[in-house]
Each structure stands twice: as structure tokens, then as C-alpha cells.
Motif scaffolding. Structure first.
Motif, short mmCIF file in Angstrom:
data_model
loop_
_atom_site.label_atom_id
_atom_site.label_comp_id
_atom_site.label_asym_id
_atom_site.label_seq_id
_atom_site.Cartn_x
_atom_site.Cartn_y
_atom_site.Cartn_z
N PHE A 261 0.85 -1.19 0.00
CA PHE A 261 0.00 0.00 0.00
C PHE A 261 0.89 1.24 0.00
CE2 PHE A 261 -2.74 -3.16 2.16
CZ PHE A 261 -3.79 -3.17 1.24
N GLU A 262 0.30 2.40 -0.26
CA GLU A 262 1.06 3.64 -0.36
C GLU A 262 1.82 3.94 0.93
OE1 GLU A 262 2.81 6.95 -1.89
OE2 GLU A 262 1.70 5.36 -2.93
N GLU A 263 1.17 3.78 2.07
CA GLU A 263 1.83 4.05 3.35
C GLU A 263 3.02 3.11 3.55
OE1 GLU A 263 -0.88 3.92 6.59
OE2 GLU A 263 -1.97 5.72 5.98
N GLU A 264 2.85 1.86 3.15
CA GLU A 264 3.94 0.89 3.30
C GLU A 264 5.09 1.23 2.37
OE1 GLU A 264 1.60 -3.21 4.48
OE2 GLU A 264 1.44 -2.48 2.41
N ARG A 265 4.79 1.72 1.17
CA ARG A 265 5.86 2.11 0.25
C ARG A 265 6.63 3.31 0.79
NH1 ARG A 265 2.11 0.77 -3.95
NH2 ARG A 265 1.45 2.95 -4.14
#
Length: 221
Positions: A26-30
Motif C-alpha cells: 500500500f502507499e503508506e507501506e511504500r
């Protein structure tokens, strides 16, 4: 660090790892992965710079070992499996196990002398013919540098922070300040981020760690 030892581009190695890990995130994880890579590159770059005058010849890097052991448990033969970070030769021709750790604070040196993993890995290295004299235990604090604040008058804060002089000096230059006017900060910024401990072990000491492991295996049997 393994890539650097074998003469490869360590920055690309971190990027390649990040590409593999980034699939399906997900974007936060990236974003979190990006921060991890930034920290890793900062630590590795400073580690290499810190030890640039102490080159090693790599004999084995990220090498897996598997050594048969006497005895069995429920009919299963015993083997010891592990991975060396590296085995290296120093400028004096001595072979060492090279261990990298990334703690948030430095290890107690007395505890290192009794560390069973270090002793067993040395014994395993000699069982595989490397004839090591001990372990080089490199600690790289898992901490990012703290950058100084810029005061309202344009000067740079002289507060003691978790930063090294080289980085602080470059920050001064980038902000139009003369490092000569901040000379006292070189002594004030004496925070250590890296620590190298040489643990010498004779064959008898290495044998002691092997026998301790053997006793544990007998108890398990």
C-alpha cells in the motif's frame, strides 16, 4: 555491506532489495520502505567512510555452512546450519569472521567475550578450513543523524546533537557559514555511531564453545 565487500554497487543493491519488497504494498507501506532505504544508505555510506582505511580481502560473503554433528535426536542426524556475514583476510594476512550488527546501543564488551554464537561461528569457520583467529565485531548504531537547527539570524545552532562533525561541517557550508567559526563543535559532536571490536580466540577457546554446544545436544538427545 556484503555488496560493498565484493566490489559491487551497494546503493543499487539496496534499491534492488526495495524493488522486490515493494511489490503489492500500500502507499503508506511504500513510504515506510522508502524511509528504511534512506536510513540504510545513510548508515552504510557512513560505515564505509568510517572504515575506509582498514580494507579487508573477502574470502566468503553471506556464505551458508552446514556441518555434521555427532549424535542424533529421535533418529535424526544432527547438523549445524548458519550463515557468516563474511570471512575476511586483514592486511597482516590473518583471517577473521566479520560480523555486522545494527543495535540501538552498543553491546557490552564483556558479554561479547562469552557470546556463544560468535564462538560457534569461529569454530565452524575453522572446520571449513578458514583458520580464523577470531571475530571482528562491527556495530553500526541503527540511528539517523540529527541535523542542526538554523537560528533566526542565519547562524547554525551549537547545541550538542546526534550528528558527526563531517555532516555538521557540510551543513554549515550549505548554509553559508564558515566552519572555522564553529571549530569547537568538532569536539562537542563526539557521538559515536560505529564501534569495532576485535575478539581474539585461540583454538582451545573455540573448542570450549564447541564442547558447550555438544553438551546441550546431549541433553536434548
Amino acid at each position: 555491506l556484503a555488496s560493498n565487500l565484493v566490489g559491487q554497487n551497494w546503493g543499487e543493491a539496496i534499491d534492488d532489495w526495495a524493488s522486490e519488497q515493494g511489490e503489492g504494498l500500500f502507499e503508506e507501506e511504500r513510504m515506510e520502505l522508502k524511509e528504511i532505504c534512506f536510513s540504510a544508505k545513510s548508515i552504510v555510506n557512513r560505515y564505509i567512510d568510517n572504515y575506509s582505511n582498514e580494507p579487508f580481502k573477502p574470502l566468503a560473503v553471506e556464505r551458508r555452512f552446514e556441518i555434521p554433528l555427532p549424535g542424533s535426536i529421535r533418529g535424526q542426524k544432527l547438523v549445524m546450519v548458519g550463515y557468516w556475514d563474511a570471512i575476511v583476510k586483514d592486511i597482516n594476512g590473518k583471517n577473521w569472521v566479520l560480523e555486522h550488527k545494527f543495535p540501538t546501543s552498543f553491546y557490552n564488551e564483556d558479554a561479547l567475550d562469552l557470546n556463544s554464537q560468535i564462538g560457534i561461528y569461529e569454530w565452524a569457520a575453522n572446520m571449513c578450513g578458514y583458520n580464523v583467529v577470531g571475530t571482528i565485531f562491527d556495530e553500526c548504531l541503527n540511528k539517523d543523524l540529527t541535523m542542526p537547527n538554523v537560528n533566526k539570524d542565519g547562524s547554525v545552532s551549537r547545541a550538542r546533537i546526534a550528528c558527526d562533525w563531517k555532516t555538521y561541517k557540510q551543513f554549515l557550508i550549505d548554509n553559508g557559514q564558515d566552519p572555522a567559526n564553529y571549530a569547537e563543535m568538532e569536539q562537542k559532536l563526539d557521538v559515536r555511531f560505529f564501534k569495532r571490536t576485535y575478539i581474539f580466540r585461540g583454538k582451545g577457546e573455540q573448542e570450549t564453545f564447541k564442547m558447550d554446544m555438544q553438551r546441550k545436544l546431549w541433553d536434548m538427545s
